[in-house]
Design an enzyme around this catalytic site. Structure first.
Site, PDB file in Angstrom:
ATOM      1  N   LEU A  61       0.858  -1.177   0.000  1.00  0.00           N
ATOM      2  CA  LEU A  61       0.000   0.000   0.000  1.00  0.00           C
ATOM      3  C   LEU A  61       0.893   1.225   0.000  1.00  0.00           C
ATOM      4  O   LEU A  61       1.984   1.204   0.569  1.00  0.00           O
ATOM      5  CB  LEU A  61      -0.902   0.032   1.246  1.00  0.00           C
ATOM      6  CG  LEU A  61      -1.945  -1.078   1.416  1.00  0.00           C
ATOM      7  CD1 LEU A  61      -2.689  -0.880   2.732  1.00  0.00           C
ATOM      8  CD2 LEU A  61      -2.918  -1.106   0.250  1.00  0.00           C
ATOM      9  N   ASP A  62       0.417   2.310  -0.629  1.00  0.00           N
ATOM     10  CA  ASP A  62       1.140   3.573  -0.563  1.00  0.00           C
ATOM     11  C   ASP A  62       1.353   3.965   0.899  1.00  0.00           C
ATOM     12  O   ASP A  62       0.543   3.612   1.768  1.00  0.00           O
ATOM     13  CB  ASP A  62       0.339   4.697  -1.233  1.00  0.00           C
ATOM     14  CG  ASP A  62       0.129   4.469  -2.721  1.00  0.00           C
ATOM     15  OD1 ASP A  62       0.893   3.693  -3.307  1.00  0.00           O
ATOM     16  OD2 ASP A  62      -0.795   5.078  -3.273  1.00  0.00           O
ATOM     17  N   MET A  63       2.398   4.726   1.155  1.00  0.00           N
ATOM     18  CA  MET A  63       2.666   5.189   2.510  1.00  0.00           C
ATOM     19  C   MET A  63       1.455   5.902   3.100  1.00  0.00           C
ATOM     20  O   MET A  63       1.124   5.727   4.280  1.00  0.00           O
ATOM     21  CB  MET A  63       3.872   6.134   2.521  1.00  0.00           C
ATOM     22  CG  MET A  63       4.234   6.648   3.902  1.00  0.00           C
ATOM     23  SD  MET A  63       5.640   7.775   3.909  1.00  0.00           S
ATOM     24  CE  MET A  63       4.864   9.278   3.283  1.00  0.00           C
TER      25      MET A  63
END
Length: 222
Positions: A61-63
């Site tokens: 997942l994106d940060m």
């Protein structure tokens, strides 16, 4: 580059664990895997591996995105789970609060994406050389100013949901890359959360289904 200040609590939120896999709830602001910069060493993977040394990341997942992440324990389970993701045998859905209200109740965004190299890690729509990218969406509720959407990625491109919502004219609130100033200021974080994850257990053979609600930040007055 923005300063990296990952949340310290909860340090590791384990939704499910057994001898073969882990399902974790990643907080917004924490990298899924360590970055190249030593300052970006702290991550979901490194935190999990401190307690479960055999745990291996299957997907990311994106940060800025929160929610469900599965890790395989050992190379064989990791390989099996990775194959499921590659073959789109995993049920995934996200919840997002976006700017404005879509006219329709549901729809599909079908726009090819490519990395915007001069502005990495931003992505952009490119009909000439972009990779095919599709997202289904359903409107859950709206107060007119913002709307809560369920987002179902058919493909899994980097920043896909974020770019597709921007292209739809309804950027995700709190998005530091794609939201206009008003939408960015409307939330203290990116309001995108991986809420549902479902797959067949690679060893036990039974269907696994996880639901992780996003919390109060996604409420209309958040």
């Amino acid at each position: 580059m923005r300063p990296y200040n990952p949340p310290a609590a909860p340090y590791l939120d384990v939704v499910y664990s057994d001898a073969e896999l882990l399902v974790l709830d990643k907080p917004s602001g924490l990298l899924t895997v360590p970055g190249r910069d030593p300052a970006h060493k702290d991550s979901l993977a490194s935190r999990a591996q401190a307690e479960y040394p055999d745990a291996l990341i299957v997907h990311r997942l994106d940060m800025d995105t929160s929610g469900l992440v599965v890790m395989g324990r050992g190379k064989e389970v990791h390989r099996a789970l990775s194959t499921m993701f590659q073959n789109r045998q995993v049920d995934k859905s996200y919840i997002a609060r976006v700017w404005g209200e879509p006219v329709e109740d549901e729809g599909t965004v079908d726009l090819p994406l490519i990395c915007d190299w001069p502005n990495r890690p931003r992505q952009k729509v490119c009909f000439e050389s972009g990779k095919p990218s599709q997202t289904r969406w359903h409107k859950l509720d709206s107060d007119g100013a913002t709307s809560l959407l369920e987002l179902i990625p058919i493909t899994g491109r980097s920043h896909q949901l974020r770019v597709h919502m921007q292209a739809l004219g309804h950027p995700i609130l709190g998005d530091p890359f794609y939201a206009h100033p008003e939408a960015l200021a409307a939330a203290p974080r990116l309001l995108l959360h991986a809420q549902v994850l479902g797959f067949e257990h690679p060893v036990l053979g039974r269907e696994m289904h996880f639901l992780c609600n996003p919390g109060e930040a996604f409420q209309a007055d958040g």
